[in-house]
Design a protein around this motif. Sequence first.
Motif, mmCIF file in Angstrom:
data_model
loop_
_atom_site.group_PDB
_atom_site.id
_atom_site.type_symbol
_atom_site.label_atom_id
_atom_site.label_comp_id
_atom_site.label_asym_id
_atom_site.label_seq_id
_atom_site.Cartn_x
_atom_site.Cartn_y
_atom_site.Cartn_z
ATOM 1 N N VAL A 189 17.645 29.837 -3.032
ATOM 2 C CA VAL A 189 17.784 29.267 -3.532
ATOM 3 C C VAL A 189 17.285 28.259 -2.216
ATOM 4 O O VAL A 189 16.626 29.613 -1.057
ATOM 5 N N ALA A 190 15.583 28.291 -2.827
ATOM 6 C CA ALA A 190 14.884 27.419 -1.362
ATOM 7 C C ALA A 190 13.815 26.389 -2.208
ATOM 8 O O ALA A 190 14.108 25.564 -2.955
ATOM 9 N N ALA A 191 13.518 25.133 -1.255
ATOM 10 C CA ALA A 191 12.911 24.356 -1.171
ATOM 11 C C ALA A 191 11.855 24.144 -0.673
ATOM 12 O O ALA A 191 12.257 24.925 0.476
ATOM 13 N N CYS A 192 11.140 23.452 -1.053
ATOM 14 C CA CYS A 192 9.526 23.315 -0.025
ATOM 15 C C CYS A 192 9.055 22.037 0.731
ATOM 16 O O CYS A 192 9.897 21.143 0.682
ATOM 17 N N LEU A 193 8.471 22.543 1.308
ATOM 18 C CA LEU A 193 8.470 21.314 2.881
ATOM 19 C C LEU A 193 6.720 20.981 2.782
ATOM 20 O O LEU A 193 6.095 21.275 2.080
ATOM 21 N N HIS A 194 6.547 19.685 3.261
ATOM 22 C CA HIS A 194 5.851 19.314 2.091
ATOM 23 C C HIS A 194 3.935 18.679 4.039
ATOM 24 O O HIS A 194 4.818 18.647 5.039
ATOM 25 N N ASP A 195 3.488 18.829 3.555
ATOM 26 C CA ASP A 195 2.534 18.171 4.369
ATOM 27 C C ASP A 195 2.332 16.809 4.714
ATOM 28 O O ASP A 195 2.832 16.428 3.367
ATOM 29 N N GLU A 196 1.408 15.542 4.869
ATOM 30 C CA GLU A 196 1.218 14.542 4.939
ATOM 31 C C GLU A 196 1.121 13.935 3.754
ATOM 32 O O GLU A 196 0.929 13.003 3.662
ATOM 33 N N HIS A 197 -0.167 15.790 2.662
ATOM 34 C CA HIS A 197 -0.864 14.855 1.388
ATOM 35 C C HIS A 197 0.697 15.046 0.324
ATOM 36 O O HIS A 197 0.296 15.077 -0.711
ATOM 37 N N GLY A 198 1.350 15.503 0.766
ATOM 38 C CA GLY A 198 2.509 16.049 -0.174
ATOM 39 C C GLY A 198 1.505 17.238 -0.458
ATOM 40 O O GLY A 198 2.719 17.677 -1.870
ATOM 41 N N THR A 199 0.940 18.429 -0.123
ATOM 42 C CA THR A 199 0.873 19.366 -0.542
ATOM 43 C C THR A 199 1.789 20.649 0.227
ATOM 44 O O THR A 199 2.382 20.356 1.379
ATOM 45 N N PRO A 200 2.572 21.315 -0.877
ATOM 46 C CA PRO A 200 3.232 22.804 0.037
ATOM 47 C C PRO A 200 2.441 22.940 1.115
ATOM 48 O O PRO A 200 1.314 24.001 1.711
ATOM 49 N N LEU A 201 3.536 22.885 2.215
ATOM 50 C CA LEU A 201 3.253 23.428 3.703
ATOM 51 C C LEU A 201 3.659 25.274 4.010
ATOM 52 O O LEU A 201 3.622 26.013 4.224
ATOM 53 N N ALA A 202 5.799 24.899 3.327
ATOM 54 C CA ALA A 202 5.899 26.453 3.695
ATOM 55 C C ALA A 202 7.256 26.011 2.955
ATOM 56 O O ALA A 202 7.351 25.305 1.915
ATOM 57 N N ALA A 203 7.973 26.835 2.352
ATOM 58 C CA ALA A 203 9.427 26.953 2.047
ATOM 59 C C ALA A 203 10.887 27.616 3.101
ATOM 60 O O ALA A 203 10.117 28.466 3.955
ATOM 61 N N ILE A 204 11.468 26.886 3.021
ATOM 62 C CA ILE A 204 12.566 27.294 3.076
ATOM 63 C C ILE A 204 13.631 27.602 2.233
ATOM 64 O O ILE A 204 13.622 27.412 1.452
ATOM 65 N N SER A 205 15.284 28.704 2.155
ATOM 66 C CA SER A 205 15.605 29.590 1.972
ATOM 67 C C SER A 205 16.782 29.766 1.864
ATOM 68 O O SER A 205 16.282 30.184 2.801
ATOM 69 N N VAL A 206 18.064 29.914 0.968
ATOM 70 C CA VAL A 206 19.032 30.588 1.892
ATOM 71 C C VAL A 206 18.629 31.745 0.571
ATOM 72 O O VAL A 206 19.649 31.230 -0.698
ATOM 73 N N SER A 207 19.512 33.207 1.291
ATOM 74 C CA SER A 207 19.382 33.841 0.317
ATOM 75 C C SER A 207 21.469 34.742 0.698
ATOM 76 O O SER A 207 21.689 34.696 1.353
ATOM 77 N N GLY A 208 21.817 35.243 -0.793
ATOM 78 C CA GLY A 208 23.266 36.164 -0.124
ATOM 79 C C GLY A 208 23.594 36.892 -1.586
ATOM 80 O O GLY A 208 23.016 36.579 -2.429
ATOM 81 N N PRO A 209 24.294 37.507 -0.956
ATOM 82 C CA PRO A 209 24.588 38.693 -2.687
ATOM 83 C C PRO A 209 25.918 37.758 -3.206
ATOM 84 O O PRO A 209 25.828 36.495 -3.403
ATOM 85 N N VAL A 210 25.107 38.402 -4.839
ATOM 86 C CA VAL A 210 25.657 37.842 -6.337
ATOM 87 C C VAL A 210 27.427 37.365 -5.960
ATOM 88 O O VAL A 210 28.162 36.338 -6.516
ATOM 89 N N ALA A 211 28.098 38.233 -4.821
ATOM 90 C CA ALA A 211 29.579 38.240 -5.039
ATOM 91 C C ALA A 211 29.708 37.397 -4.221
ATOM 92 O O ALA A 211 30.767 35.843 -4.984
ATOM 93 N N ARG A 212 29.069 36.473 -3.469
ATOM 94 C CA ARG A 212 29.336 35.292 -2.052
ATOM 95 C C ARG A 212 28.145 34.269 -2.968
ATOM 96 O O ARG A 212 29.101 32.939 -2.144
#
Length: 280
Positions: free
Chosen positions: A220-243
């Motif tokens: 799952v991931a979500a975007c970080l935005h700058d002062e204009h609301g433009t995409p700056l970067a994104a963060i995520s959490v990843s793991g195996p389907v079992a967890r």
Amino acid sequence: MSEVKRRTAGRPAGSGKATGGHSQSLVRGLNLLERLSTSPGGLALSELAEQADLAPSTTHRLLQALQGQGFVAQDSELGVWKIDVKTFRIGNSFLEARDFVATSRPFLRRLTALTGETANLGIRDDGTAVFLAQSESSQMMRMITRLGSRAPLHASGIGKALMAWLPDEELARILAERGLARVTENTLHTPESLRAGLTEIRRQGFACDREEHAIGLQCVAACLHDEHGTPLAAISVSGPVARVPEARLLELGALVRETAAEITTRLGGRVPVHSSTTDS
């Protein structure tokens, strides 16, 4: 040395009524700047005084001091007060100096502590997502990405989170130049399925990678935005389907979305409000 001098010499730096008065004036002046910064059209003296809960005479004195230093200006025709160029320069220097990687690191570590999974930070480099920082899970079976490695935008959680907020013309250009190659059988490989997925990302505020980049891995991931609301970067959490099964994606997505909003605020950015007009 006289008693008076001894008391003066022993007084801690910064104490005393005069300094306290200066500090109060500074706080009040900064409060006026903050209120003006949220009113691009400017504010009349009476409005500003009322908002700041100050006497008009005090407000005017503070404004004159700020004007003398180039922080505010008064519109000669309308009479309203606005922030001036020096305030803009100071704010702009913050935006130029901000380091979203360093700012994000403690949040990535917190995500790993809360979820037990690997947390990542990535940016868009034209048609690919590039991973810049990571907080590794302590689990024996975990997701590890080499920093500097790349993934297709359309086939990764971070990539889709970044794509979702791009202007239509930029998205169309990337699709035309890069195409939608299938990385796994789950990859969104048609413009229609991808655009529908991006609409859903904007609606819920986070992206899901359901084994679209690697079989057995969910993200799952979500975007970080700058002062204009433009995409700056994104963060995520990843793991195996079992967890990280389907049932856990919404829970983790909400957590990542809230964390991304925290980082965005810390960086001086703003999270754009989803509008259905961008979904065509």
